[in-house]
Write an enzyme that holds these catalytic residues in place. Structure first.
Site, short mmCIF file in Angstrom:
data_model
loop_
_atom_site.label_atom_id
_atom_site.label_comp_id
_atom_site.label_asym_id
_atom_site.label_seq_id
_atom_site.Cartn_x
_atom_site.Cartn_y
_atom_site.Cartn_z
N GLU A 334 0.85 -1.19 0.00
CA GLU A 334 0.00 0.00 0.00
C GLU A 334 0.89 1.23 0.00
OE1 GLU A 334 -2.50 3.02 0.17
OE2 GLU A 334 -3.27 0.98 -0.13
N ALA A 367 3.58 0.36 -5.63
CA ALA A 367 3.47 -1.02 -6.10
C ALA A 367 4.37 -1.29 -7.30
CB ALA A 367 2.02 -1.34 -6.45
N ASP A 390 -6.52 -4.08 -5.81
CA ASP A 390 -7.67 -3.30 -5.34
C ASP A 390 -7.25 -1.83 -5.27
OD1 ASP A 390 -10.10 -2.53 -4.34
OD2 ASP A 390 -9.70 -3.19 -2.29
#
Length: 527
Positions: A334, A367, A390
């Site tokens: 995250e 990421a 997500d």
């Protein structure tokens, strides 16, 4: 050669600004340049937060600001005869306009809904005032001196060096100090106060010998008054921001953070808690289980034991993974620690404290950056059995890079040979081009894909993409030992792969880093 007329009073020599005072003036140049760049960055940040930003908006702001610099420089020619008092007037106006810009823009957006015109006016005014600084400062630095070409070049070099160094300091201060600790409204106001303070120092220690007594007192009075206005704004910023922000949301706001990446808002009415990122709804606790179950369990159908979650900072995907038997490794990447902090506090009831579970390894990183670097101590031998992506919708270039062929290729490299990937892909009904663009982009990374969609009342028809390596597309299957679910069963999942004629599949060119087509798709709006 013209000499003094008989009987005329001799002309007083123009005061010379000495070396020590020129250094002070150059320091003021650096401070004012830092303030100028902070104002522009504040406008860019507000454009992103309020209007979605993007390449077009950013280009228009930057180009408009640069054009205004030129116009300001030309208009300053009429002020060079009275450079000292004009410089103070310009800095006073710049401090007030720049200091109030964020407040006016935010309040206008909250109450009227359209703040583009305010953004344009603010950009033009700030750019014009900053552009007027350099000619005035150049005139002051040359005051009382007979300069040759070489000497003028040295003065200009010093002026440019101070200007660019100040811009560098302002550019570093905005993301690392001003925005995180003060926010946009207080940050712009504090910057305006620094601008005014720099002008006051120059007035007291340098220009007092040049200005008349009346001009000097008037200039100081204007600076003090402007400083008081911004100080009042600083003191009342919380109330202004809270009142304006609440008008943007139907339900009471219970948490607010503005991180280096986005604005985070949590609202609550009764038992309905909602998370918004940059004004976009991420979930409602009334029906998030439909979305979360549809995102997570199809990725586990092959009997996954190791799972990589990209995004999912709200902790809902992690909550479901921790319910599934047999999973012994969960790694979550995250970007924003502020989202995680909110998830661990205000969203803890919704995610059941999943982000604090010892079975989950949380990595705070970008990421794409993380995937590019080998992590043998984190990635299982052979890759992850499941990867769940997500992320928010790609409505800006920063998110668009995470919906690109290059990004999905990196994910494929981290996926086990028989592993499954699920990507939240948007709405096949409301944003069909963006949805099918995502499906095509995942396929372009060498993966076999199966799109599916379910009904989430808060969002409407919402879609996902299931993918894996190999030539045969995977079919979504629930894990045999899945825990009791509120929405998803195999019959629902089988039906989810069927698309009606008005949402029929489309084969589109992929979105790439060079051509982020997905961002343009999102900008076209909802059907």
């Amino acid at each position: 050669m013209v000499t003094e007329a008989i009987g005329a009073a001799p002309t007083a020599p123009e005061p010379v600004i000495g070396t020590r005072w020129r250094a002070l003036l150059l320091a003021a140049v650096a401070a004012c340049a830092a303030c100028g760049i902070v104002y522009e960055l504040a406008l860019l940040t507000l454009s992103t937060s309020l209007n979605g930003g993007g390449v077009v908006s950013t280009s228009l702001i930057v180009a408009g600001y640069v054009a205004a610099l030129g116009v300001g420089g030309l208009l300053a020619k009429a002020l060079l005869g009275r450079a000292a008092i004009s410089f103070i007037a310009v800095e006073t106006a710049l401090g007030v306009v720049g200091g109030l810009s964020a407040t006016v823009l935010y309040v206008t957006f909250a109450y009227l809904g359209d703040s583009d015109w305010v953004l344009g006016v603010a950009t033009a005014l700030i750019g014009g005032l900053v552009g007027a600084e350099v000619p005035l400062l150049m005139t002051l630095l040359q005051r009382g001196r007979v300069a040759g070409a070489t000497d003028a070049g040295r003065v200009l070099a010093n002026l440019n060096a101070a200007d660019y160094l100040g811009a560098l300091l302002g550019g570093l201060a905005w993301p690392f100090l001003v925005l995180p600790y003060l926010g946009m409204i207080r940050g712009a106001a504090a910057t305006g106060m620094i601008n005014l303070a720099a002008a006051a120092v120059v007035s007291v220690f340098l220009l007092r010998r040049i200005l008349s007594r009346r001009e000097f007192i008037g200039a100081l009075g204007a600076l003090v008054l402007a400083f008081a206005v911004l100080a009042t704004l600083m003191a009342s910023a919380d109330g202004i921001e809270t009142t304006s922000r609440q008008r943007l949301y139907a339900d009471p706001i219970v948490a607010y953070r503005h991180s280096a990446y986005q604005e985070i808002v949590v609202t609550r009415r009764g038992d309905d808690t909602r998370l918004y990122l940059d004004g976009g709804l991420q979930f409602s606790t009334r029906d998030e289980y439909r979305y979360t179950e549809s995102l997570v369990y199809p990725a586990l159908g092959a009997g996954a034991r190791s799972v990589l979650v990209i995004g999912g900072g709200d902790g809902l995907a992690a909550r479901e993974l921790l319910r599934q038997k047999g999973i012994d490794r969960i790694v979550q990447v995250e970007l924003d620690p502020a989202v995680v902090a909110v998830a661990r506090t205000k969203l803890r009831d919704a995610n059941a404290g999943a982000l604090d579970d010892p079975r989950l390894q949380l990595i705070l990183d970008d990421a794409m950056t993380w995937l590019r670097v080998p992590h043998p101590d984190v990635v299982p031998p052979g890759g992850f059995d499941a990867v769940i992506v997500d992320l928010p919708d790609p409505d800006n270039p920063v998110l668009g890079r995470l919906y690109s062929t290059e990004f999905y290729s990196l994910i494929a490299r981290a996926l086990a040979p028989q592993g499954l990937l699920v990507v939240q892909s948007g709405s096949p009904y409301s944003t069909p081009i963006a949805f099918w663009r995502t499906v095509s982009t995942i396929a372009s990374a060498g993966l076999s894909v199966t799109p599916y969609h379910v009904e989430v009342p808060t969002f409407g028809d919402w879609g996902f993409t299931l993918a894996r390596r190999g030539p045969v597309p995977p079919m979504p299957v629930l894990p045999k030992d899945a825990p009791p679910l509120r929405f998803l069963n195999q019959q629902v999942l089988d039906a989810a792969t069927v698309f009606a004629p008005d949402t029929a599949p489309q084969h589109l060119p992929p979105s790439t880093l060079e051509h982020p087509l997905i961002v343009d798709d999102m900008r076209h709006g909802y059907r």
